[in-house]
Design a protein around this motif. Sequence first.
Motif, PDB file in Angstrom:
ATOM      1  N   CYS A 164      36.683  29.545  41.603  1.00  0.00           N
ATOM      2  CA  CYS A 164      37.599  28.622  41.533  1.00  0.00           C
ATOM      3  C   CYS A 164      38.003  28.770  40.026  1.00  0.00           C
ATOM      4  N   VAL A 165      37.790  29.278  39.097  1.00  0.00           N
ATOM      5  CA  VAL A 165      38.176  28.647  37.403  1.00  0.00           C
ATOM      6  C   VAL A 165      39.455  29.919  38.021  1.00  0.00           C
ATOM      7  N   LEU A 166      38.827  31.041  38.250  1.00  0.00           N
ATOM      8  CA  LEU A 166      39.771  32.760  37.839  1.00  0.00           C
ATOM      9  C   LEU A 166      40.504  31.877  38.854  1.00  0.00           C
ATOM     10  N   ALA A 167      40.525  31.605  39.715  1.00  0.00           N
ATOM     11  CA  ALA A 167      41.686  31.256  40.311  1.00  0.00           C
ATOM     12  C   ALA A 167      42.857  30.153  39.864  1.00  0.00           C
ATOM     13  N   ALA A 168      42.513  29.542  39.453  1.00  0.00           N
ATOM     14  CA  ALA A 168      43.126  28.080  38.668  1.00  0.00           C
ATOM     15  C   ALA A 168      43.756  28.560  37.454  1.00  0.00           C
ATOM     16  N   GLY A 169      43.214  29.446  36.562  1.00  0.00           N
ATOM     17  CA  GLY A 169      43.354  30.352  35.684  1.00  0.00           C
ATOM     18  C   GLY A 169      44.284  31.325  35.633  1.00  0.00           C
ATOM     19  N   TRP A 170      44.373  32.143  37.015  1.00  0.00           N
ATOM     20  CA  TRP A 170      45.124  32.686  36.585  1.00  0.00           C
ATOM     21  C   TRP A 170      46.662  32.557  37.595  1.00  0.00           C
ATOM     22  N   LEU A 171      46.726  30.900  38.418  1.00  0.00           N
ATOM     23  CA  LEU A 171      47.607  30.404  39.075  1.00  0.00           C
ATOM     24  C   LEU A 171      48.704  29.762  37.346  1.00  0.00           C
ATOM     25  N   LEU A 172      47.912  29.710  36.889  1.00  0.00           N
ATOM     26  CA  LEU A 172      48.167  28.950  34.956  1.00  0.00           C
ATOM     27  C   LEU A 172      48.673  30.182  34.265  1.00  0.00           C
ATOM     28  N   GLY A 173      48.960  31.705  34.263  1.00  0.00           N
ATOM     29  CA  GLY A 173      48.974  32.753  34.128  1.00  0.00           C
ATOM     30  C   GLY A 173      48.107  33.220  33.126  1.00  0.00           C
ATOM     31  N   GLY A 174      47.385  33.483  33.007  1.00  0.00           N
ATOM     32  CA  GLY A 174      45.613  33.914  33.090  1.00  0.00           C
ATOM     33  C   GLY A 174      46.434  35.024  33.008  1.00  0.00           C
ATOM     34  N   THR A 175      45.508  36.227  32.068  1.00  0.00           N
ATOM     35  CA  THR A 175      44.946  37.298  32.738  1.00  0.00           C
ATOM     36  C   THR A 175      44.095  38.019  33.402  1.00  0.00           C
ATOM     37  N   ALA A 176      43.967  38.442  34.861  1.00  0.00           N
ATOM     38  CA  ALA A 176      43.159  38.491  35.581  1.00  0.00           C
ATOM     39  C   ALA A 176      43.111  40.182  35.700  1.00  0.00           C
ATOM     40  N   GLY A 177      42.584  41.242  35.971  1.00  0.00           N
ATOM     41  CA  GLY A 177      42.759  42.537  36.575  1.00  0.00           C
ATOM     42  C   GLY A 177      41.338  43.626  36.671  1.00  0.00           C
ATOM     43  N   LEU A 178      42.280  44.498  36.055  1.00  0.00           N
ATOM     44  CA  LEU A 178      40.157  45.115  36.146  1.00  0.00           C
ATOM     45  C   LEU A 178      39.211  44.812  34.967  1.00  0.00           C
ATOM     46  N   GLY A 179      39.683  44.636  33.967  1.00  0.00           N
ATOM     47  CA  GLY A 179      38.695  44.232  33.095  1.00  0.00           C
ATOM     48  C   GLY A 179      37.885  42.739  33.611  1.00  0.00           C
ATOM     49  N   THR A 180      38.522  41.942  34.320  1.00  0.00           N
ATOM     50  CA  THR A 180      37.513  40.728  34.726  1.00  0.00           C
ATOM     51  C   THR A 180      36.293  41.831  35.778  1.00  0.00           C
ATOM     52  N   VAL A 181      36.738  42.147  36.492  1.00  0.00           N
ATOM     53  CA  VAL A 181      36.218  43.001  37.800  1.00  0.00           C
ATOM     54  C   VAL A 181      35.031  43.742  36.575  1.00  0.00           C
ATOM     55  N   LEU A 182      35.024  44.722  35.977  1.00  0.00           N
ATOM     56  CA  LEU A 182      33.894  45.186  35.014  1.00  0.00           C
ATOM     57  C   LEU A 182      33.270  44.063  34.459  1.00  0.00           C
ATOM     58  N   TYR A 183      33.636  42.764  33.567  1.00  0.00           N
ATOM     59  CA  TYR A 183      33.120  41.876  33.511  1.00  0.00           C
ATOM     60  C   TYR A 183      31.934  41.085  34.920  1.00  0.00           C
ATOM     61  N   ALA A 184      32.335  41.127  35.563  1.00  0.00           N
ATOM     62  CA  ALA A 184      31.729  40.629  36.604  1.00  0.00           C
ATOM     63  C   ALA A 184      30.600  41.934  37.033  1.00  0.00           C
ATOM     64  N   VAL A 185      30.653  42.321  36.723  1.00  0.00           N
ATOM     65  CA  VAL A 185      29.807  43.668  37.816  1.00  0.00           C
ATOM     66  C   VAL A 185      28.437  43.950  36.459  1.00  0.00           C
ATOM     67  N   ALA A 186      28.874  44.158  35.220  1.00  0.00           N
ATOM     68  CA  ALA A 186      27.976  44.665  34.065  1.00  0.00           C
ATOM     69  C   ALA A 186      27.497  43.233  33.344  1.00  0.00           C
ATOM     70  N   ILE A 187      27.785  42.496  32.933  1.00  0.00           N
ATOM     71  CA  ILE A 187      27.742  41.392  32.421  1.00  0.00           C
ATOM     72  C   ILE A 187      26.208  40.760  32.968  1.00  0.00           C
ATOM     73  N   GLY A 188      26.052  40.420  33.769  1.00  0.00           N
ATOM     74  CA  GLY A 188      24.627  40.213  34.194  1.00  0.00           C
ATOM     75  C   GLY A 188      23.831  41.339  33.642  1.00  0.00           C
TER      76      GLY A 188
END
Length: 208
Positions: A164-188
């Motif tokens: 939900c946060v990602l969708a809201a941020g993207w609609l507001l103009g935030g930067t989502a991309g490959l780094g977002t996916v890499l973060y989601a996979v690696a951070i845990g």
Amino acid sequence: MDLSPLSMRFRPHARFPQLLGGLLLYGASLALMVRGDLGLSPWSVLDQGISERLGVSMGMASAVVGVAVLLSWLPLRQRPGVGTIANVLLIAVAVDATLALLPPVEGLGVRVPLLIAGIVLNALATATYVGARLGPGPRDGLMTGLHARTGWSVRLVRTSIEVCVLAAGWLLGGTAGLGTVLYAVAIGPLTQTCLRFTAVRVKKDLCP
């Protein structure tokens, strides 16, 4: 006087520097990912989107979001700690300070290393401030509070919030991309590894 490493870790004054250092590093890590410009963490996408819409700094946007999330704790009956308040203030300061010192860059040869460094530093910073055990961050408390109130798994609650946060941020103009996916996979996994070295042991941990 017992000066063993374990006894030193029982002392609150030894945990504050760990908390503060972790939060400052966390803010710096977010700024590195911003300068990498290849995608941010879900909450940072929201912060950046709000920053652009309101014309405020990203640190200020982060603080505004942090306060708003803290207010959502009220019906969840969550209790903030000193680390919770420090989280809102210090991360905001560190993000803006690092962005001021690190100018925008061009070329994947620089941006990719910045992204990777940001993710690794973010994991270390998270493990450092969480390991101090002086109160969860606003976003962490929202997750655990919803988990306690709904009975849903932590994984489901966290995933739902971040989508939900990602969708809201993207609609507001935030930067989502490959780094977002890499973060989601690696951070845990990265954070879990770092926690082995940063988690403070407290006396209850010694109980059988």
